[in-house]
Design a protein around this motif. Structure first.
Motif, mmCIF file in Angstrom:
data_model
loop_
_atom_site.group_PDB
_atom_site.id
_atom_site.type_symbol
_atom_site.label_atom_id
_atom_site.label_comp_id
_atom_site.label_asym_id
_atom_site.label_seq_id
_atom_site.Cartn_x
_atom_site.Cartn_y
_atom_site.Cartn_z
ATOM 1 N N TRP A 50 0.814 -1.209 0.000
ATOM 2 C CA TRP A 50 0.000 0.000 0.000
ATOM 3 C C TRP A 50 0.849 1.261 0.000
ATOM 4 O O TRP A 50 1.914 1.304 0.622
ATOM 5 C CB TRP A 50 -0.938 0.000 1.200
ATOM 6 N N THR A 51 0.354 2.290 -0.709
ATOM 7 C CA THR A 51 1.022 3.584 -0.729
ATOM 8 C C THR A 51 0.123 4.616 -0.059
ATOM 9 O O THR A 51 -0.989 4.322 0.365
ATOM 10 C CB THR A 51 1.308 4.028 -2.182
ATOM 11 N N PRO A 151 -6.010 5.802 6.967
ATOM 12 C CA PRO A 151 -6.994 6.176 7.993
ATOM 13 C C PRO A 151 -8.383 5.657 7.610
ATOM 14 O O PRO A 151 -8.773 5.715 6.436
ATOM 15 C CB PRO A 151 -6.968 7.702 7.997
ATOM 16 N N VAL A 152 -9.112 5.148 8.590
ATOM 17 C CA VAL A 152 -10.456 4.627 8.362
ATOM 18 C C VAL A 152 -11.412 5.392 9.273
ATOM 19 O O VAL A 152 -11.259 5.375 10.501
ATOM 20 C CB VAL A 152 -10.536 3.119 8.653
ATOM 21 N N TYR A 153 -12.376 6.072 8.673
ATOM 22 C CA TYR A 153 -13.351 6.880 9.409
ATOM 23 C C TYR A 153 -14.700 6.154 9.400
ATOM 24 O O TYR A 153 -15.122 5.659 8.356
ATOM 25 C CB TYR A 153 -13.500 8.259 8.767
ATOM 26 N N SER A 162 -11.113 -2.563 21.062
ATOM 27 C CA SER A 162 -9.914 -3.019 20.352
ATOM 28 C C SER A 162 -9.958 -2.632 18.878
ATOM 29 O O SER A 162 -8.920 -2.500 18.228
ATOM 30 C CB SER A 162 -9.770 -4.545 20.482
ATOM 31 N N VAL A 163 -11.167 -2.437 18.346
ATOM 32 C CA VAL A 163 -11.319 -2.027 16.952
ATOM 33 C C VAL A 163 -11.409 -0.506 16.833
ATOM 34 O O VAL A 163 -10.741 0.103 15.999
ATOM 35 C CB VAL A 163 -12.572 -2.675 16.313
ATOM 36 N N THR A 164 -12.229 0.110 17.683
ATOM 37 C CA THR A 164 -12.423 1.559 17.580
ATOM 38 C C THR A 164 -11.134 2.330 17.837
ATOM 39 O O THR A 164 -10.972 3.440 17.336
ATOM 40 C CB THR A 164 -13.512 2.052 18.552
ATOM 41 N N ASP A 165 -10.220 1.746 18.593
ATOM 42 C CA ASP A 165 -8.931 2.412 18.838
ATOM 43 C C ASP A 165 -8.143 2.608 17.541
ATOM 44 O O ASP A 165 -7.245 3.446 17.489
ATOM 45 C CB ASP A 165 -8.088 1.602 19.831
ATOM 46 N N MET A 166 -8.479 1.832 16.506
ATOM 47 C CA MET A 166 -7.767 1.938 15.230
ATOM 48 C C MET A 166 -8.550 2.742 14.204
ATOM 49 O O MET A 166 -8.101 2.907 13.068
ATOM 50 C CB MET A 166 -7.485 0.526 14.677
ATOM 51 N N SER A 184 -0.271 3.517 8.472
ATOM 52 C CA SER A 184 0.028 2.920 9.765
ATOM 53 C C SER A 184 0.385 1.454 9.565
ATOM 54 O O SER A 184 -0.366 0.703 8.937
ATOM 55 C CB SER A 184 -1.169 3.030 10.714
ATOM 56 N N ALA A 185 1.541 1.061 10.094
ATOM 57 C CA ALA A 185 1.968 -0.336 9.972
ATOM 58 C C ALA A 185 1.823 -1.075 11.295
ATOM 59 O O ALA A 185 2.303 -2.197 11.445
ATOM 60 C CB ALA A 185 3.424 -0.393 9.510
ATOM 61 N N ASP A 186 1.156 -0.458 12.264
ATOM 62 C CA ASP A 186 1.098 -1.029 13.614
ATOM 63 C C ASP A 186 -0.226 -1.712 13.934
ATOM 64 O O ASP A 186 -0.495 -2.024 15.085
ATOM 65 C CB ASP A 186 1.333 0.083 14.652
ATOM 66 N N ARG A 187 -1.063 -1.935 12.933
ATOM 67 C CA ARG A 187 -2.363 -2.533 13.200
ATOM 68 C C ARG A 187 -2.277 -4.063 13.171
ATOM 69 O O ARG A 187 -1.758 -4.632 12.204
ATOM 70 C CB ARG A 187 -3.379 -2.064 12.152
ATOM 71 N N PRO A 188 -2.797 -4.734 14.185
ATOM 72 C CA PRO A 188 -2.814 -6.208 14.176
ATOM 73 C C PRO A 188 -3.938 -6.715 13.288
ATOM 74 O O PRO A 188 -5.104 -6.710 13.663
ATOM 75 C CB PRO A 188 -3.058 -6.556 15.648
#
Length: 211
Positions: A50-51, A151-153, A162-166, A184-188
């Protein structure tokens, strides 16, 4: 007479699997043998490089636009203040107002083509309509959206912390704010391998079934 699934689950003879919090809670109260597994992201989303997108503030939504489930009014408002692209079937009643507001509509695409379109977006929007269905709905597309790193709105979904934090509140964009563009590369992100690992591990630990 064959035993019901519920009876066999109570006797550890079958394993029920769900991703839904409410279904899991109901099965727990009923003392059924179950496993809750998060719906995995599709391989095409996990494997794509992804870019950051176009840096033009382009928003995108992918999937079916049903007026009972998706907040059409908010989508129209988004299209009036941002570049908005939609990939997927749109209810007939929503096509004209979305086009008039400036949205770009694409037909449903295979996943390998969908990720190419989404790669040009700066952010993804999930404008769900609040209601009884969305109180327990965790759309599988959330994990595909998060796998992009963009970003996801969202709005209208009652999701675990655990989901809404992302995720980010859609109201920010409705008020005219420019979407963030950093990846962001920190999402599980759950994968199909993760899901099958959890299920196979649970099955291996079940007692043997005697006939």
């Amino acid at each position: 007479m064959e035993a019901s699934f519920e009876q066999e689950a109570r006797e550890d003879r079958v394993l029920l699997v769900t991703e839904n919090d409410q279904v899991a809670a109901d099965w727990c109260k009923a003392d059924l043998k179950y496993l809750q597994v998060t719906h995995p992201a599709d391989d095409e989303f996990v494997e794509h490089r992804w870019t950051r997108g176009s840096d033009q503030g382009t928003l995108g939504y992918f999937g079916t636009v049903r007026k009972e489930e998706i907040d059409i009014e908010k989508m129209v408002r988004l299209a009036q203040v941002h570049r908005l692209e939609i990939v997927g079937p749109v209810d007939d009643s929503a096509v004209e107002p979305l086009l008039r507001a400036g949205a770009t509509l694409h037909d449903l695409q295979p996943l390998d083509e969908l990720v190419k379109i989404m790669d040009t977006w700066d952010a993804i929007v999930l404008p769900y309509r609040e209601g009884p269905r969305t109180e327990t709905l965790v759309p599988a597309k959330i994990w595909n959206a998060l796998a992009t790193g963009k970003p996801v709105y969202y709005t209208g979904l009652a999701l675990p912390a655990s989901v809404t934090d992302m995720l980010k509140p859609l109201d920010e964009l409705l008020e005219g704010a420019k979407p963030e563009c950093e990846l962001s590369a920190d999402r599980p992100i759950p994968t199909a391998d993760d899901a099958w690992h959890h299920i196979s591990h649970a099955l291996q630990n079940m007692p043997p079934r005697h006939r």
